[in-house]
Design a protein around this motif. Structure first.
Motif, mmCIF file in Angstrom:
data_model
loop_
_atom_site.group_PDB
_atom_site.id
_atom_site.type_symbol
_atom_site.label_atom_id
_atom_site.label_comp_id
_atom_site.label_asym_id
_atom_site.label_seq_id
_atom_site.Cartn_x
_atom_site.Cartn_y
_atom_site.Cartn_z
ATOM 1 N N ARG A 1 16.217 28.870 -64.482
ATOM 2 C CA ARG A 1 16.304 29.889 -65.526
ATOM 3 C C ARG A 1 17.617 30.655 -65.514
ATOM 4 N N ARG A 2 18.364 30.594 -64.421
ATOM 5 C CA ARG A 2 19.626 31.339 -64.336
ATOM 6 C C ARG A 2 20.828 30.428 -64.139
ATOM 7 N N TYR B 1 17.615 35.429 -73.982
ATOM 8 C CA TYR B 1 16.278 35.552 -73.431
ATOM 9 C C TYR B 1 15.272 35.881 -74.527
ATOM 10 N N ARG C 1 14.447 38.416 -69.728
ATOM 11 C CA ARG C 1 13.393 37.616 -69.099
ATOM 12 C C ARG C 1 12.946 36.541 -70.090
ATOM 13 N N TRP C 2 12.348 35.495 -69.560
ATOM 14 C CA TRP C 2 11.807 34.437 -70.420
ATOM 15 C C TRP C 2 10.387 34.756 -70.857
ATOM 16 N N THR C 3 9.706 35.595 -70.094
ATOM 17 C CA THR C 3 8.357 36.035 -70.460
ATOM 18 C C THR C 3 8.284 37.546 -70.264
ATOM 19 N N SER D 1 7.092 39.557 -68.280
ATOM 20 C CA SER D 1 6.510 39.628 -66.942
ATOM 21 C C SER D 1 6.912 40.879 -66.163
ATOM 22 N N LEU D 2 7.774 41.690 -66.718
ATOM 23 C CA LEU D 2 8.259 42.861 -66.005
ATOM 24 C C LEU D 2 7.257 44.002 -66.123
#
Length: 137
Positions: free
Chosen positions: A10-11, A97, A112-114, A116-117
């Motif tokens: 992802r990075r 993102y 973020r991709w989702t 989720s934070l």
């Protein structure tokens, strides 16, 4: 040599792995489907990773540090294909993102991709203020 997409990258645009099976060298190149989302990005990532693989297959060294061997194989690739952009150590691709959070204090952003934070627990790494969901596409 195996080349595959890796949904968990992802990075980084890609990674190269090396080894030997029964004394025979092999290499595996994983590319990120999220970052290599155009033909140019895929080409640039693959040529970079193939220079790492060349170090392993031709010279017998796993040069993952972008050392002299890697530089040599990059120079050879650039000589063979002068119309191609220069091979660089790090990509400078702007990553888009799906979810972006913004700090309520210093206004810095985190992608973020989702979603989720956990904004109740997570604080800005710069000023330690609360993070707020900015957008979600």
């Amino acid at each position: 040599m195996e080349i595959s997409w890796n949904k968990r990258l992802r990075r980084q645009a890609g990674r190269t792995g090396f080894g030997k099976k029964n004394g025979v060298p092999y290499a595996v190149i994983d590319t990120s489907d999220k970052i290599c989302n155009s033909a140019d990005r895929l080409r640039d990532t693959l040529i970079h990773k193939m220079c790492h693989a060349a170090c392993w297959f031709i010279d017998g060294e796993a040069d993952l540090t972008h050392g002299l061997l890697w530089d040599y194989h990059c120079a050879m690739a650039e000589l063979a294909h002068p119309d191609m952009p220069p091979i660089t150590q790090f990509h400078t691709y702007e990553t888009h993102y799906k979810v972006v959070y913004q700090c309520s204090g210093c206004q810095s952003r985190v992608g973020r991709w989702t979603a989720s934070l956990n904004t109740e627990k997570y604080q800005c790494r710069i000023c330690h203020s609360k993070m707020v969901l900015l957008n979600q596409t």
